[in-house]
Design a protein around this motif. Structure first.
Motif, PDB file in Angstrom:
ATOM      1  N   SER A 247     -13.327  -1.620   0.023  1.00 17.38           N
ATOM      2  CA  SER A 247     -13.134  -2.603  -1.051  1.00 17.38           C
ATOM      3  C   SER A 247     -14.497  -2.967  -1.649  1.00 17.38           C
TER       4      SER A 247
ATOM      5  N   LYS B 254       3.677   5.596  -7.558  1.00 14.99           N
ATOM      6  CA  LYS B 254       2.520   4.851  -7.071  1.00 14.99           C
ATOM      7  C   LYS B 254       2.906   3.665  -6.201  1.00 14.99           C
ATOM      8  N   ARG B 255       4.154   3.239  -6.298  1.00 10.19           N
ATOM      9  CA  ARG B 255       4.559   2.051  -5.546  1.00 10.19           C
ATOM     10  C   ARG B 255       6.079   1.922  -5.569  1.00 10.19           C
TER      11      ARG B 255
ATOM     12  N   GLY C  67       0.803  -1.226   0.000  1.00 12.98           N
ATOM     13  CA  GLY C  67       0.000   0.000   0.000  1.00 12.98           C
ATOM     14  C   GLY C  67       0.826   1.260   0.000  1.00 12.98           C
TER      15      GLY C  67
ATOM     16  N   GLU D 276     -15.649   0.580  -7.204  1.00 11.40           N
ATOM     17  CA  GLU D 276     -14.752   1.043  -8.248  1.00 11.40           C
ATOM     18  C   GLU D 276     -14.592   2.559  -8.204  1.00 11.40           C
TER      19      GLU D 276
ATOM     20  N   ARG E 138     -15.177   4.062  -4.138  1.00 11.19           N
ATOM     21  CA  ARG E 138     -14.473   3.372  -3.059  1.00 11.19           C
ATOM     22  C   ARG E 138     -14.405   4.237  -1.806  1.00 11.19           C
TER      23      ARG E 138
ATOM     24  N   GLN F  42      -8.431   6.692  -4.589  1.00 12.55           N
ATOM     25  CA  GLN F  42      -9.090   5.489  -5.093  1.00 12.55           C
ATOM     26  C   GLN F  42      -8.332   4.207  -4.781  1.00 12.55           C
ATOM     27  N   ASN F  43      -7.062   4.340  -4.354  1.00 10.94           N
ATOM     28  CA  ASN F  43      -6.233   3.147  -4.221  1.00 10.94           C
ATOM     29  C   ASN F  43      -5.486   3.011  -2.905  1.00 10.94           C
ATOM     30  N   SER F  44      -5.711   3.914  -1.966  1.00 14.09           N
ATOM     31  CA  SER F  44      -4.998   3.784  -0.697  1.00 14.09           C
ATOM     32  C   SER F  44      -5.475   2.544   0.047  1.00 14.09           C
TER      33      SER F  44
ATOM     34  N   TYR G  60      -5.545   9.345  -7.675  1.00 12.50           N
ATOM     35  CA  TYR G  60      -5.072   7.963  -7.557  1.00 12.50           C
ATOM     36  C   TYR G  60      -5.052   7.511  -6.098  1.00 12.50           C
ATOM     37  N   TYR G  61      -4.515   8.343  -5.213  1.00 12.84           N
ATOM     38  CA  TYR G  61      -4.458   7.962  -3.802  1.00 12.84           C
ATOM     39  C   TYR G  61      -5.862   7.751  -3.248  1.00 12.84           C
TER      40      TYR G  61
END
Length: 566
Positions: A470, A188-189, A175, A473, A477, A463-465, A460-461
């Motif tokens: 969960s 992003k990673r 994460g 989409e 989210r 939607q994806n942290s 991005y953060y």
């Protein structure tokens, strides 16, 4: 950790000789006057010459303990102790608490290390230039180019030494999104790494535990319940301050600890010192994640010595449930904030006393923590703009998530239930019309996956942290209307992970005085050093540990090249 017995004698509490004008702590920036012919002792490789071997004085101080290196604080300072011990140096670590480890006992052990070998192995593109570009963009006008470069250039040496000396096996944090990934150079990673642990185990405290064990195996001595109280210093012939050792308290006695080569200050922040928090911080934070011994001892010692300070108004921040932190602080206990796992999820919003949202709840916890600042001066409304503040959850949100460590359908003890939003506003003292209008506006846009006010869920953060809901989409989210009664409210406050401000250092981890001169033989790292990552910024997961061990690496390399003053 069991406390080591220290050697004591009848002279254990002897004061520094006043006849020779020796001064413990270098009061007003002065140490020993007339102590002999002395020259500057900048470390080799730091733009100066090797330490002079001319007579130095100081032999008439009653020393109770001595070592090549004395480290103050066993949090990130344990890394420097391990490195110096691995170089064959004799090391003493002075720790105020009864257990070694400082606030790293509670740390997730994540280290922010751009351009690390794990990235390369997975084909993740990264570069020194991108890392520095990101730090500069995030730091703004607080950017320190030389210090930032020193961090980036040394953090991976520290990562490798932790692996080779302490046996740490590193892995990329899944994460680990750079917290301001939208800025130039953000990733992003890949940059956030942590020790690998067995499935079902936690990495909390694992990094420092392994480092302390390795340091002890190499002969470093950890003296717990032995807080440092003052630097013992002298003034050289050319007017520089030179640190010779440290006065510390052991039980009811004062002991003087000689540092033949150097002292490393790694005593942590001042986040349990209410007077300093109120005096220095620009964000009205009064609670801390950190250990209760972080009460500014190192900063106060540095000020007495004549050191310059930096970033005293800055801290690494987060939101927190006020009830949780009030209870913890009344008991002198450290605690982690549970709300950072809650505020990115669907079904929760933050509002101030006017009923208005004031932040992107799904942003990084440091960003949300900073949102509590700001002052309003509107006639009678002369106060902090966003305090008091509340987290609000509706029943649909509560049914989907166990907020505040509660159970599905019923949030934890920080929350109070209200049957309507009107009752919630009245019970919390929130402007009713303002709250109803705000929730209506939020709901209208949340239905469409939008947040034109704060951009929640649009990046991005968001939607994806690791903390968003969960099973959904994109922006959904984190976005969901707050419309299903009953409703729940919990008062929230800004909380510090640790204060950032402290003694000013240069890119060689050397400390400097108020006029920019190097304080010889004194190095600093971590939250006591006012370094951040090369600016007043929080780069991402591990944004405190990364710079701290990088500057520990730098200090260890500098100390290796020093001769003993004694």
């Amino acid at each position: 950790m069991v406390k080591r017995d220290t050697k004591t004698s009848g002279a254990a509490a002897a004061a520094v000789s006043r006849r020779d004008m020796l001064k413990a702590g270098g009061l007003l920036g002065l140490g020993i006057a007339g102590a002999g012919a002395l020259s500057a002792c900048a470390p080799k490789g730091a733009g100066g010459s090797k330490a002079s071997s001319a007579p130095r004085g100081g032999d008439d101080i009653a020393w109770d303990e001595e070592a090549d290196v004395v480290v103050i604080g066993s949090g990130t300072g344990a890394y420097t102790a391990m490195r110096c011990a691995n170089d064959g140096l004799d090391v003493i670590v002075l720790e105020k608490n009864s257990q070694a480890g400082g606030s790293t006992i509670f740390s997730s052990s994540v280290v922010w290390a751009p351009c690390n070998d794990l990235e390369k192995a997975e084909g993740i593109e990264d570069s020194r230039e991108e890392a520095l570009t990101y730090i500069k963009a995030l730091s703004g006008d607080t950017f320190l180019p030389e210090e930032a470069a020193a961090f980036v250039d040394n953090v991976n040496a520290a990562v490798k030494n932790a692996a080779q000396i302490a046996g740490i096996e590193w892995t990329i944090w899944p994460g680990g999104i750079d917290y301001s990934v939208f800025l130039p150079g953000g990733k992003k990673r890949g940059r956030a790494i942590l020790p690998k642990v067995p499935e079902g185990d936690t990495p909390i405290g694992k990094l420092n535990k392994a480092i302390i064990e390795a340091a002890e195996a190499l002969g470093a001595r950890f003296l717990t319940e032995t807080p440092a109280t003052q630097f013992i210093s002298r003034t050289t012939e050319d007017g520089a301050i030179e640190v010779l050792g440290v006065a510390a308290r052991s039980g009811r006695k004062t002991i003087n600890v000689r540092a033949r080569r150097a002292v490393v200050l790694a005593s942590g922040g001042f986040d349990w010192n209410q007077a300093m928090m109120k005096n220095y911080l620009r964000t009205p934070a009064r609670y801390s994640w950190g250990i209760a011994t972080d009460d500014g001892d190192g900063q106060k010692m540095a000020m007495k010595l004549g050191a310059d300070l930096r970033f005293m108004n800055e801290a690494f921040l987060s939101p927190g449930y006020k009830k949780e932190f009030q209870e913890a602080h009344e008991q002198g206990m450290s605690r982690l904030s549970t709300i950072i796992r809650d505020d990115g999820k669907r079904g929760i919003v933050f509002v101030n006393k006017h009923g208005r949202r004031f932040t992107n709840e799904c942003a990084t916890y440091d960003s949300v923590g900073r949102s509590f600042g700001g002052f309003e001066n509107n006639g009678e409304n002369r106060s902090w703009a966003n305090l008091p503040a509340w987290a609000i959850v509706d029943q649909a949100g509560a049914d989907g998530h166990a907020f505040n460590g509660g159970e599905l359908g019923k949030p934890g003890p920080s929350y109070t239930r209200y049957e309507t939003l009107e009752a919630l506003a009245e019970g919390c003292g929130i402007d009713k019309e303002g709250l109803l209008a705000q929730i209506a506006r939020f709901n209208e846009h949340a239905e469409r996956g939008e947040d034109p006010d704060f951009g929640r869920g649009q990046d991005y953060y968001g939607q994806n942290s690791a903390y968003v809901s969960s099973g959904y989409e994109g922006p959904f989210r984190t976005l969901q209307p707050i419309s299903t009664p009953p409703f729940y409210a919990a008062e929230i406050v800004p909380v510090v992970l640790g204060t950032m401000g402290g003694i000013k250092t240069n890119a060689q981890a050397q400390t400097v005085d108020m006029e920019g001169n190097v304080i010889e033989r004194l190095y600093a790292q971590g939250n006591v050093s006012g370094i951040g990552a090369g600016g007043a910024c929080y780069v991402g997961g591990g944004g405190t540990l990364g710079p701290a061990i990088a500057y520990g690496e730098i200090a260890a390399n500098q100390i290796h090249n020093l001769d003993s003053w004694a």
